[in-house]
Design an enzyme around this catalytic site. Structure first.
Site, PDB file in Angstrom:
ATOM      1  N   SER A 112       0.785  -1.235   0.000  1.00 17.88           N
ATOM      2  CA  SER A 112       0.000   0.000   0.000  1.00 17.88           C
ATOM      3  C   SER A 112       0.815   1.282   0.000  1.00 17.88           C
ATOM      4  O   SER A 112       0.283   2.338  -0.330  1.00 17.88           O
ATOM      5  CB  SER A 112      -0.950   0.003   1.187  1.00 17.88           C
ATOM      6  N   ILE A 113       2.080   1.245   0.350  1.00 17.32           N
ATOM      7  CA  ILE A 113       2.854   2.480   0.350  1.00 17.32           C
ATOM      8  C   ILE A 113       2.967   3.060  -1.066  1.00 17.32           C
ATOM      9  O   ILE A 113       3.144   4.249  -1.240  1.00 17.32           O
ATOM     10  CB  ILE A 113       4.243   2.294   0.988  1.00 17.32           C
TER      11      ILE A 113
END
Length: 156
Positions: free
Chosen positions: A57-58
Site C-alpha cells: 500500500s505504500i
C-alpha cells in the site's frame, strides 16, 4: 542542487542493523548505494541492489503524486475514463471508472482479497506465485474479473 550530506550513512545503517536497499541518486548519478540484510531470512537470501520488494500500500502515495504531476502538466485528466489508458475489455470494471475514482478509492472495483468478506490474501498466490508478478498489469487477474463492489462513485 546541493549534494546531500551522506557522510556516516553506512555506519548508521550498520548500527541500526538496517535490512533493505538504499539507493540515493541525484540527477541520475549514484551518491550512495547499499544492500543489507536478508530478503528471505529463513533461507538466508541476502538483499542485493536488484532485490524486488513487495511494497504493497505504500505505493499508493507515490502513484498519487505521479498522477497528479501528470495532471498538472496537462498530460492526464482526472475525470477521463481509465479505459482511455488501458484496455479493460472483458473485465467487470465499469467503463465509467476514472482516474479520480481510482485515486479516491471510489471506483467500485473489487479488491484482490476482500478479507472483510472472509477471503484469505495468501490464497491469491496459491496457483500463481507472487514472483510471477513483474508488471503492474500482472495484478489485473487478481481483481478485474471479480464482481464489482459498487457503481463508480457510490462508495469508498
Amino acid at each position: 542542487m546541493a549534494v546531500p550530506d551522506i557522510d556516516g550513512l553506512a555506519e548508521v545503517l550498520e548500527a541500526a542493523e538496517f535490512c533493505g536497499v538504499v539507493d540515493l541518486r541525484q540527477s541520475g548519478t549514484s551518491l550512495f548505494a547499499a544492500a543489507r540484510g536478508f530478503s528471505t531470512p529463513r533461507w538466508r537470501v541476502g538483499n542485493t541492489m536488484d532485490t524486488r520488494f513487495d511494497t504493497a500500500s505504500i505505493t499508493k502515495l507515490f502513484t498519487s503524486v505521479a498522477v497528479l504531476q501528470l495532471v498538472a502538466a496537462g498530460k492526464l485528466t482526472l475525470d477521463a475514463p481509465i479505459q482511455n489508458h488501458i484496455d479493460l475489455t472483458g473485465t467487470t470494471i465499469s467503463p465509467d471508472v476514472t482516474l479520480r475514482h481510482l485515486l479516491t478509492h471510489t471506483s467500485g472495483i473489487a479488491d484482490d482479497a476482500d478479507e472483510e468478506a472472509g477471503e484469505d490474501y495468501a490464497q491469491i498466490f496459491r496457483d500463481r506465485p507472487c514472483y510471477s508478478i513483474t508488471t503492474t498489469a500482472d495484478f489485473l487477474p487478481q481483481f478485474a474479473f471479480k464482481p464489482r463492489l459498487a457503481a463508480p462513485d457510490a462508495q469508498c
